[in-house]
Scaffold this motif. Structure first.
Motif, mmCIF file in Angstrom:
data_model
loop_
_atom_site.group_PDB
_atom_site.id
_atom_site.type_symbol
_atom_site.label_atom_id
_atom_site.label_comp_id
_atom_site.label_asym_id
_atom_site.label_seq_id
_atom_site.Cartn_x
_atom_site.Cartn_y
_atom_site.Cartn_z
ATOM 1 N N LEU A 100 0.835 -1.204 0.000
ATOM 2 C CA LEU A 100 0.000 0.000 0.000
ATOM 3 C C LEU A 100 0.871 1.257 0.000
ATOM 4 N N GLU A 101 1.863 1.282 0.863
ATOM 5 C CA GLU A 101 2.766 2.429 0.925
ATOM 6 C C GLU A 101 3.452 2.658 -0.416
ATOM 7 N N TYR A 102 3.868 1.575 -1.026
ATOM 8 C CA TYR A 102 4.533 1.673 -2.332
ATOM 9 C C TYR A 102 3.597 2.264 -3.374
ATOM 10 N N ALA A 103 2.364 1.766 -3.433
ATOM 11 C CA ALA A 103 1.401 2.261 -4.419
ATOM 12 C C ALA A 103 1.131 3.745 -4.221
ATOM 13 N N GLU A 104 1.122 4.185 -2.957
ATOM 14 C CA GLU A 104 0.821 5.595 -2.675
ATOM 15 C C GLU A 104 1.963 6.529 -3.073
ATOM 16 N N LYS A 105 3.131 5.995 -3.330
ATOM 17 C CA LYS A 105 4.220 6.834 -3.820
ATOM 18 C C LYS A 105 3.944 7.321 -5.233
ATOM 19 N N TYR A 106 3.162 6.550 -5.966
ATOM 20 C CA TYR A 106 2.959 6.840 -7.376
ATOM 21 C C TYR A 106 1.523 7.234 -7.710
ATOM 22 N N TYR A 107 0.586 6.869 -6.834
ATOM 23 C CA TYR A 107 -0.829 7.142 -7.093
ATOM 24 C C TYR A 107 -1.502 7.619 -5.808
ATOM 25 N N THR A 108 -2.389 8.584 -5.966
ATOM 26 C CA THR A 108 -3.119 9.120 -4.830
ATOM 27 C C THR A 108 -4.519 8.531 -4.799
ATOM 28 N N PHE A 109 -4.883 7.870 -3.691
ATOM 29 C CA PHE A 109 -6.234 7.356 -3.511
ATOM 30 C C PHE A 109 -6.517 7.262 -2.013
ATOM 31 N N ASN A 110 -7.754 7.569 -1.641
ATOM 32 C CA ASN A 110 -8.125 7.591 -0.229
ATOM 33 C C ASN A 110 -8.802 6.307 0.217
ATOM 34 N N THR A 111 -9.475 5.635 -0.705
ATOM 35 C CA THR A 111 -10.166 4.391 -0.391
ATOM 36 C C THR A 111 -9.823 3.337 -1.440
ATOM 37 N N TYR A 112 -10.084 2.075 -1.103
ATOM 38 C CA TYR A 112 -9.873 0.997 -2.057
ATOM 39 C C TYR A 112 -10.843 -0.133 -1.752
ATOM 40 N N ASP A 113 -11.083 -0.965 -2.761
ATOM 41 C CA ASP A 113 -11.831 -2.201 -2.591
ATOM 42 C C ASP A 113 -10.843 -3.359 -2.644
ATOM 43 N N TYR A 114 -11.246 -4.495 -2.124
ATOM 44 C CA TYR A 114 -10.300 -5.609 -1.981
ATOM 45 C C TYR A 114 -10.977 -6.917 -2.351
ATOM 46 N N LEU A 115 -10.265 -7.710 -3.148
ATOM 47 C CA LEU A 115 -10.692 -9.066 -3.469
ATOM 48 C C LEU A 115 -9.612 -10.012 -2.980
ATOM 49 N N GLY A 116 -9.953 -10.842 -1.986
ATOM 50 C CA GLY A 116 -8.996 -11.796 -1.445
ATOM 51 C C GLY A 116 -9.417 -13.215 -1.772
ATOM 52 N N TYR A 117 -8.609 -13.891 -2.572
ATOM 53 C CA TYR A 117 -8.889 -15.276 -2.936
ATOM 54 C C TYR A 117 -8.199 -16.205 -1.952
ATOM 55 N N SER A 118 -8.946 -17.146 -1.375
ATOM 56 C CA SER A 118 -8.399 -18.130 -0.439
ATOM 57 C C SER A 118 -7.670 -17.419 0.699
ATOM 58 N N ASN A 119 -6.377 -17.689 0.896
ATOM 59 C CA ASN A 119 -5.657 -17.026 1.978
ATOM 60 C C ASN A 119 -5.567 -15.517 1.807
ATOM 61 N N GLY A 120 -5.870 -15.037 0.619
ATOM 62 C CA GLY A 120 -5.906 -13.589 0.422
ATOM 63 C C GLY A 120 -6.901 -12.917 1.345
ATOM 64 N N GLY A 121 -7.967 -13.636 1.721
ATOM 65 C CA GLY A 121 -8.925 -13.103 2.680
ATOM 66 C C GLY A 121 -8.354 -13.030 4.084
ATOM 67 N N LEU A 122 -7.470 -13.971 4.425
ATOM 68 C CA LEU A 122 -6.825 -13.943 5.731
ATOM 69 C C LEU A 122 -5.779 -12.835 5.799
ATOM 70 N N ILE A 123 -5.130 -12.565 4.673
ATOM 71 C CA ILE A 123 -4.097 -11.522 4.641
ATOM 72 C C ILE A 123 -4.691 -10.159 4.952
ATOM 73 N N ILE A 124 -5.831 -9.839 4.342
ATOM 74 C CA ILE A 124 -6.446 -8.532 4.617
ATOM 75 C C ILE A 124 -6.973 -8.496 6.053
ATOM 76 N N THR A 125 -7.456 -9.637 6.553
ATOM 77 C CA THR A 125 -7.941 -9.680 7.929
ATOM 78 C C THR A 125 -6.809 -9.392 8.908
ATOM 79 N N GLY A 126 -5.659 -10.033 8.694
ATOM 80 C CA GLY A 126 -4.502 -9.778 9.546
ATOM 81 C C GLY A 126 -4.012 -8.349 9.436
ATOM 82 N N TYR A 127 -4.079 -7.801 8.231
ATOM 83 C CA TYR A 127 -3.675 -6.404 8.048
ATOM 84 C C TYR A 127 -4.593 -5.468 8.826
ATOM 85 N N LEU A 128 -5.899 -5.649 8.700
ATOM 86 C CA LEU A 128 -6.857 -4.767 9.377
ATOM 87 C C LEU A 128 -6.740 -4.871 10.896
#
Length: 279
Positions: free
Chosen positions: A123-151
């Motif tokens: 996320l930090e990397y993306a914000e160096k090049y693009y400005t956005f305040n909100t995002y949507d997320y699609l987590g496939y399989s463990n991808g859903g656990l990754i966002i949960t751990g992040y939050l």
């Protein structure tokens, strides 16, 4: 005389090619070249794959979206074990729905907590090049656990805010039948796996003002997508039931775990929940 005409023609062709190249450079902002002047973009859809998945995992999905959606562009970000990041792709001023695929050099199951931290780095990397305040997320399989751990554990106060969350075939209560009922309904876990206990511990850190769509596969009505038990996916309600909106969707056809991303119903739901709002 013929040589002069030929020289003139070649000069005109050269000028035309140069003009086209200059137009292309002006119209496109490359993530690797312009970190000092971030390009404002609309809320991106960030897609994260499951175990050992790479940034190409969503290629077929993105290709399908491009067939019906206008101005869909994709940036791919890989976070390496040493926290370094490589990327490809770019967005433009014409990009209407940006997609960011994020994956990790170490995509193994034991590295899940690290992957949540690495997602914050992406996320930090993306914000160096693009400005956005909100995002949507699609987590496939463990991808859903990754966002949960992040939050729960890794989100910083100045990070963009999550808006819509889709988790797809996510094993919230692990994949073993020792923890899960062979049932199409969910009341409570047969037993709480160590994995589920880990994500229940800090669930109160998850922002409440998000919309969550929890999609499960039920292949051949066997209460499983042949990898993740249905009740394991539905255990996501124990984590996200306090969200502003929480909805469960069960897919019955082409519902094998590996096929969920390409499932026509899944594609329709993704378009409905993540793309319709920007039209």
């Amino acid at each position: 005389m013929k040589y002069k005409k030929m020289e003139s023609s070649l000069l005109i062709i050269f000028v035309c090619i140069l003009a086209i190249l200059l137009f292309e450079v002006k119209g496109h902002v490359h993530a690797s070249k312009n970190p000092t002047d971030p390009l404002p973009i609309s809320a991106p859809v960030i897609m994260v794959p499951g175990t050992n998945g790479n940034v190409d995992r969503f290629d077929s999905l993105v290709d399908s979206l491009k067939q019906t959606e206008k101005n869909v562009d994709e940036v791919k970000i890989t976070v390496h074990k040493d926290d370094s990041i490589t990327s490809s792709g770019h967005f433009t001023k014409q990009t209407k729905r940006p997609i960011i695929a994020v994956a990790f050099e170490d995509g193994s199951d034991p590295a899940l907590p690290k992957q949540s931290r690495w997602f914050q780095k992406a996320l930090e990397y993306a914000e160096k090049y693009y400005t956005f305040n909100t995002y949507d997320y699609l987590g496939y399989s463990n991808g859903g656990l990754i966002i949960t751990g992040y939050l729960e554990n890794e989100q910083k106060s100045n990070d963009p805010s999550l808006y819509h969350l889709i988790t797809l075939g996510t094993p919230y209560n692990d994949t073993s039948w020792d923890y899960n009922e062979n049932s199409s309904t969910f009341k409570k876990p047969k037993a709480e796996s160590p994995l589920l206990k880990y994500y229940l511990k800090n669930k109160n850190n998850i922002p409440k003002n998000i919309t969550v769509y929890n999609i499960a596969g039920n292949a051949d009505h066997q209460n499983s997508d042949n990898t993740v038990p249905l009740t394991s996916v539905l255990a996501g309600r124990l984590i996200y039931n306090d969200s502003e909106k929480y909805k469960e969707i069960i897919v019955d056809e082409q519902a094998d775990h590996g096929s969920l991303i390409e499932n026509p119903k899944t594609l329709k739901l993704i378009k409905e929940y993540l793309f319709e709002s920007v039209k």
